[in-house]
Design a protein around this motif. Structure first.
Motif, PDB file in Angstrom:
ATOM      1  N   ASP A 264       0.794  -1.233   0.000  1.00 52.23           N
ATOM      2  CA  ASP A 264       0.000   0.000   0.000  1.00 52.23           C
ATOM      3  C   ASP A 264       0.823   1.278   0.000  1.00 52.23           C
ATOM      4  OD1 ASP A 264       0.938   0.031   2.577  1.00 52.23           O
ATOM      5  OD2 ASP A 264      -0.989   0.495   3.491  1.00 52.23           O
ATOM      6  N   ARG A 312      -4.185  -1.086  -1.365  1.00 51.46           N
ATOM      7  CA  ARG A 312      -4.440  -1.496   0.012  1.00 51.46           C
ATOM      8  C   ARG A 312      -5.500  -2.593   0.036  1.00 51.46           C
ATOM      9  NH1 ARG A 312      -3.807   0.708   5.139  1.00 51.46           N
ATOM     10  NH2 ARG A 312      -2.854   2.565   4.223  1.00 51.46           N
ATOM     11  N   THR A 313      -5.258  -3.633   0.813  1.00 53.58           N
ATOM     12  CA  THR A 313      -6.263  -4.670   1.007  1.00 53.58           C
ATOM     13  C   THR A 313      -7.290  -4.181   2.023  1.00 53.58           C
ATOM     14  OG1 THR A 313      -4.805  -5.690   2.645  1.00 53.58           O
ATOM     15  CG2 THR A 313      -4.760  -6.600   0.414  1.00 53.58           C
ATOM     16  N   THR A 314      -8.586  -4.438   1.745  1.00 57.13           N
ATOM     17  CA  THR A 314      -9.637  -3.906   2.615  1.00 57.13           C
ATOM     18  C   THR A 314     -10.555  -4.979   3.200  1.00 57.13           C
ATOM     19  OG1 THR A 314     -11.047  -3.538   0.676  1.00 57.13           O
ATOM     20  CG2 THR A 314      -9.690  -1.686   1.420  1.00 57.13           C
ATOM     21  N   LYS A 315     -10.691  -6.131   2.505  1.00 58.14           N
ATOM     22  CA  LYS A 315     -11.577  -7.190   3.014  1.00 58.14           C
ATOM     23  C   LYS A 315     -11.066  -8.551   2.583  1.00 58.14           C
ATOM     24  CE  LYS A 315     -15.901  -4.499   3.161  1.00 58.14           C
ATOM     25  NZ  LYS A 315     -17.287  -4.374   2.619  1.00 58.14           N
ATOM     26  N   ASP A 328      -8.655  -1.605  -2.376  1.00 61.03           N
ATOM     27  CA  ASP A 328      -9.294  -0.326  -2.081  1.00 61.03           C
ATOM     28  C   ASP A 328     -10.014   0.289  -3.266  1.00 61.03           C
ATOM     29  OD1 ASP A 328      -6.964   0.161  -3.424  1.00 61.03           O
ATOM     30  OD2 ASP A 328      -6.070   1.456  -1.913  1.00 61.03           O
ATOM     31  N   ASN A 476      -1.169  -3.996  11.356  1.00 59.44           N
ATOM     32  CA  ASN A 476      -2.169  -3.687  10.334  1.00 59.44           C
ATOM     33  C   ASN A 476      -3.154  -4.845  10.191  1.00 59.44           C
ATOM     34  OD1 ASN A 476      -1.386  -1.079   9.381  1.00 59.44           O
ATOM     35  ND2 ASN A 476       0.402  -2.018   8.426  1.00 59.44           N
ATOM     36  N   THR A 477      -3.993  -5.018  11.178  1.00 53.60           N
ATOM     37  CA  THR A 477      -4.927  -6.151  11.162  1.00 53.60           C
ATOM     38  C   THR A 477      -6.399  -5.735  11.162  1.00 53.60           C
ATOM     39  OG1 THR A 477      -4.696  -6.255  13.580  1.00 53.60           O
ATOM     40  CG2 THR A 477      -3.333  -7.751  12.279  1.00 53.60           C
ATOM     41  N   TRP A 479      -8.326  -4.529   8.912  1.00 55.39           N
ATOM     42  CA  TRP A 479      -9.085  -4.887   7.722  1.00 55.39           C
ATOM     43  C   TRP A 479      -9.570  -6.346   7.734  1.00 55.39           C
ATOM     44  CZ3 TRP A 479      -7.339  -8.513   3.996  1.00 55.39           C
ATOM     45  CH2 TRP A 479      -6.036  -8.991   4.195  1.00 55.39           C
ATOM     46  N   ASP A 481     -11.181  -7.745  10.081  1.00 58.81           N
ATOM     47  CA  ASP A 481     -12.543  -7.711  10.648  1.00 58.81           C
ATOM     48  C   ASP A 481     -12.844  -8.911  11.553  1.00 58.81           C
ATOM     49  OD1 ASP A 481     -14.998  -6.468  11.006  1.00 58.81           O
ATOM     50  OD2 ASP A 481     -15.940  -7.551   9.358  1.00 58.81           O
TER      51      ASP A 481
END
Length: 550
Positions: A264, A312-315, A328, A476-477, A479, A481
């Motif tokens: 990212d 960026r990874t989001t899910k 993203d 960075n965890t 995302w 969820d």
């Protein structure tokens, strides 16, 4: 065979880098290229590739010459004379071309499709070493020359300008920087469009301008923001391209897995901002984090790994046979296994106006970009780890004086001995123990900091225009969820910390692994991150084999 010659407009003298960029191939290597391609005679004016092409072919020039041209103003970047070859690192990375290339004098050439070239590189180590080394050196030369379609215009103290320069520099994007605070700056810019005042601008070619752009906007405009095709199913997706992610990418790709890495910010992660790493095996004179990351990226690309930056990874979505990782921009990457190596993010201090002054005197990395703001001022660094120690040693060569602040009574518990010894013996560095910054001064730019002694309560002022905050980081965890088990600090549990049946670096989700700083219990060192990223690939291989059998 005579030594090849070339004529860049910037210098007539061949440096070591230039020599590495234009090596001589043996007769056997030329024959190998010819066996994989086709030989043809090409006439002056014929185009080998144009600016912005998604893919272009490799050419070996037996006789004649070719011009590499910057179409922004039509000048020739370099004239390559036979015997030589045409290609650059972006050819292997899947990046669009930065320049155009045409035949200058009638050429006897071998044309090799890029797919065939990648196969040759994969199976012939001698040819691979020569070509990959040359491609990497050519990218370095383009960066040194300040060539390419991207011109960044702005105030170097502006936050957006600084972040854009960081992205371009660390991601090896050829560019040129124009400081708009200097008189006559417009005279040095080739453009055909209106240039707004008072902004950070990214000029693409000479007729497209982006105002206050994000790094991803620039990457998209240049065709560097690589997206995975929706119908592609990767063997491995690596989230993060710091030392652990780079190592995982190298070893995955070298063992024949189809791998993509998502980063990212810039290749190298936080380690990429280290000015000098001296205790990494094999580099007795030390190596900058940026150089180490660059070498790792080139090595991974050599084996066929793909990198997507900045994304960026989001899910994370769990499917029956694979995982979907959403980015993203809303697109998903399909993968059979995931290696989480996206590390940590900088911690911020609870100080008034901190965010307002970030990039205007407050920094979180100490590279050459930030060092330029340390001349003629006192520098304050907060932190007692190796990153803070390396920053103190590096910045002491640029600043009037360096003040290193720690909350503890010393450095022995948090910093490597070789670094703490140097700091204690360096007259240009003052160590403040039991200390913390309690106030920032300055309106639009940092002018000073107030430092409080945690034992006595006394407050002292240091006049400073550069504060570096290096106090650790948070994982960075967010995302994920809650889909993966975390420890009480938010780091990912692996192996026996999950349950007795979970092995190695596997998380609570089968087929998903965590390595490097993001993993609970990891040692926060570059070498250990590289080790984990390397070792985890054997577990991934086993998992993929089991999933196929089942």
């Amino acid at each position: 065979m005579a030594s090849p010659s070339f004529t860049p407009r910037h210098s007539q003298r061949k440096s070591q880098l230039e020599k590495a960029a234009y090596p001589i191939l043996t007769d056997d290597q030329i024959a190998l290229l010819e066996s994989a391609g086709e030989r043809r005679i090409m006439q002056p004016g014929e185009q080998l590739f144009d600016v912005g092409q998604d893919e272009y072919d490799f050419f070996y020039i037996h006789t004649g010459s070719v011009d590499v041209i910057d179409t922004t103003d039509g000048h020739t970047v370099v004239t390559v004379m036979a015997p030589n070859f045409i290609g650059e690192l972006g050819m292997l990375m899947g990046q669009r071309t930065f320049f155009a290339c045409t035949i200058n004098a009638e050429a006897d050439a071998i044309r090799v499709k890029v797919s065939a070239l990648r196969e040759l590189i994969a199976i012939n180590p001698e040819l691979s070493d020569i070509l990959v080394t040359a491609f990497a050196a050519r990218r370095r030369l383009i960066l040194e020359w300040g060539e390419g379609r991207l011109t960044i215009l702005g105030d170097p103290t502006n936050r957006t300008t600084l972040r854009l320069l960081e992205f371009a520099t660390r991601s090896l994007v050829p560019h040129r920087f124009v400081d708009t605070t200097r008189q006559g700056w417009r005279d040095s810019v080739e453009h055909s469009c209106h240039l707004p005042e008072g902004h950070c601008l990214a000029l693409i070619g000479k007729d497209e301008v982006l105002v206050d752009p994000k790094a991803r906007d620039v990457a998209a405009a240049l065709g560097l923001d690589l997206a995975a095709k929706a119908d592609t199913l990767f063997d491995v997706l690596v989230v993060g391209a710091g030392p652990a992610g780079l190592a995982a990418s190298v070893y995955s790709a070298s063992e024949g897995l189809n791998v993509i890495a998502i980063e990212d910010t810039a290749i190298g992660g936080q380690a990429g901002t280290s000015s000098r790493i001296e205790n990494y095996l094999g580099f007795p004179r030390g190596v900058s984090g940026a150089d180490l990351a660059y070498l790792g990226e080139v090595q991974a690309v050599k084996f066929g790994a793909r990198f997507t930056v900045p994304r960026r990874t989001t899910k994370l979505y769990c499917k029956k046979t694979h995982y979907d990782v959403e980015l993203d921009d809303g697109n998903c990457v399909r993968t059979r296994a995931v290696i989480l190596a996206n590390g940590v993010q900088y911690r911020r201090l609870p100080l008034d106006r901190l965010e307002q002054l970030e990039g205007h005197g407050v920094y979180y990395a100490a590279t050459e970009l930030e060092a330029r703001f340390c001349k003629n001022t006192e520098v304050v660094i907060i932190g007692g780890g190796n990153s803070a120690g390396q920053a103190a040693m590096f910045l002491s060569r640029h600043a009037k004086h360096v003040h290193l602040l720690v909350r503890r009574d010393g450095l022995s518990e948090t910093m490597s001995s070789y670094l703490s010894t140097r700091i204690h013996n360096d007259p240009s560095i003052t160590l403040w123990t039991h200390s913390e910054v309690c106030q920032l001064e300055g309106d639009t730019r940092l002018q000073g900091v107030r430092i409080r002694d945690r034992q006595t309560g006394d407050v002292k002022r240091v006049e400073s225009e550069a504060l570096f905050i290096m106090i650790g980081a948070a994982p960075n965890t967010g995302w994920l969820d809650g889909q993966i088990d975390l420890d009480e600090k938010g780091f990912i549990k692996t192996g026996g910390d999950v349950n007795l049946e979970t092995r190695g670096y596997e998380t609570s989700l089968t087929g998903i692994y965590a390595v490097g700083d993001i993993r609970s219990g990891s040692v926060k060192r570059v070498a250990s991150a590289v080790g984990e990223g390397s070792v985890v690939v054997s577990a991934v291989h086993s998992y993929l084999a089991r999933s196929v059998d089942s």
